[in-house]
Scaffold this active site. Structure first.
Site, PDB file in Angstrom:
ATOM      1  CG  ASP A   1       9.349   6.623 -80.729  1.00  0.00           C
ATOM      2  OD1 ASP A   1       9.307   7.853 -80.952  1.00  0.00           O
ATOM      3  OD2 ASP A   1       8.725   6.080 -79.794  1.00  0.00           O
TER       4      ASP A   1
ATOM      5  CB  ALA B   1      13.427   9.454 -76.899  1.00  0.00           C
TER       6      ALA B   1
ATOM      7  CE1 TYR C   1      11.035  17.327 -69.515  1.00  0.00           C
ATOM      8  CE2 TYR C   1      10.503  19.573 -68.842  1.00  0.00           C
ATOM      9  CZ  TYR C   1      10.792  18.654 -69.831  1.00  0.00           C
ATOM     10  OH  TYR C   1      10.855  19.062 -71.136  1.00  0.00           O
TER      11      TYR C   1
END
Ligand code: UDP
Length: 333
Positions: free
Chosen positions: A35, A79, A146
């Site tokens: 991450d 992610a 998106y």
């Protein structure tokens, strides 16, 4: 895929990733989290057995190191950037992080012989609904960058599956919501744009009011209807999906939702009941790009994974979110 191998959870310090990491650990699985902590929180990884690597999914050198040092059997990818409005004003950021960077991850997986991939997709890939509830055969015509970036990666996965034998599950989430039952981890976005945390902050008095984005929609009470799916249920579906693929199932795409819709107004009244507080409400304009209703047809997930939502009750979802807001999250805002 054996318990000797680890699962690499990319974005494991984020909202849905961190809940999935806990369930993986509880099921006896070894976990490595990658991450970059842009939106994730290091403290969201509560289990000490988890190996944490700070780095970016588009950084091939970091990926090579992770795949070389750990015996990775499968990858889960959480992610992505997920602010719809920002994706419209800054599409480059979204195509870079949600499309270009995962291509680097997929290349690294191929190079290291890892071929199981669980992808966080979204109902935003469907675009404006042509019918309701939405099943997986509904046309995919996303209406913002998106949703488009997520659909493009779905297409990449289908082609890689065909050409390279990648085995993947594209899990199309509806509205992720709620927090862990023990109140240890939960939703902590900055900025926060999601309805449930905003409503609960208004109940807690840390936010002045909640603005309802439109009450003139063609729905029974005029406000938008969404399918709120608990993060615990989402996490469970990931674990089932990985087991299925490891046991030889073919790649698949499926919705993750409850099949039940709740309007914004209904949710606010229920939040008032759960919290015992009066929530200051203002009626505002419609938000661009909001379809009136988004509800999942959840049958395919049941058929393929034996999965259905355990949290079908909005009350329980709000209770877990309220416990979190009054617990560990308190110091954050
Ligand atoms: N919403 C609202 N006020 C807010 C935030 C959201 O009325 O301050 C509405 C929004 O228009 C949508 C629903 O709540 O109909 C859920 O929005 P959210 O951003 O949580 O998720 P989305 O459905 O956009 O993924």
């Amino acid at each position: 895929m054996t318990h000797e191998q680890s699962i690499l959870v990319v974005g494991g310090a984020g909202y849905i990733g961190s809940h999935t990491v806990r369930q993986l650990v509880d099921s006896g699985q070894k976990v490595v989290v990658l991450d970059n902590l842009v939106y994730g929180h290091r403290e969201a990884i509560v289990d000490e057995s988890v190996v944490f690597v700070e780095g970016d999914l588009g950084d091939r050198a970091v990926l090579d190191r992770v795949f070389t040092q750990h015996h990775i059997g499968a990858v889960m990818h959480f992610a992505a950037f997920a602010y719809v409005g920002e994706s419209v004003t800054e599409p480059a950021k979204y195509y870079q992080n949600n499309l270009a960077a995962p291509l680097v991850l997929l290349d690294a997986m191929r190079a290291h012989g890892v071929n199981i991939f669980i992808f966080s997709s979204t109902c935003a890939t469907y675009g404006n609904p042509e019918y309701m509830p939405l099943d997986e055969n509904h046309p995919q015509n996303p209406i913002n960058p998106y949703g488009a970036s997520k659909l493009m990666l779905e297409r990449v996965l289908a082609d890689y599956s065909h050409a390279y034998g990648l085995k993947y599950a594209a899990l199309r989430y509806f509205n992720a919501s709620g927090c862990s039952e023990d109140g240890k981890i939960g939703e902590d976005h900055n900025p926060e744009t999601h309805l449930i945390p905003l409503v609960l902050e208004a109940a807690a008095g840390t936010r002045e009011k909640i603005i309802i984005f439109g009450t003139d929609y063609p729905t029974p009470d005029g406000s938008c209807i969404r399918d709120y799916i608990h993060v615990h249920d989402l996490a469970r579906a990931h674990i089932l999906a990985i087991q299925q693929l490891a046991d030889g199932a073919a790649s698949f795409q499926c919705n993750l939702g409850t099949g039940i819709g709740h309007s914004v107004k209904e949710l606010i009244s229920e939040a008032e009941r759960v919290t015992g507080k009066q929530i200051p409400v203002e009626i505002g304009e419609r938000r661009a790009g909001d379809p009136p209703e988004l509800v999942a047809a959840p049958a395919k997930a049941k058929e393929l994974l034996g999965w259905e939502a355990e949290y079908k009750d909005l009350t329980k979802i709000l209770e877990t979110a309220w416990a979190w807001i009054n617990g560990p999250r308190q110091g954050h805002f």
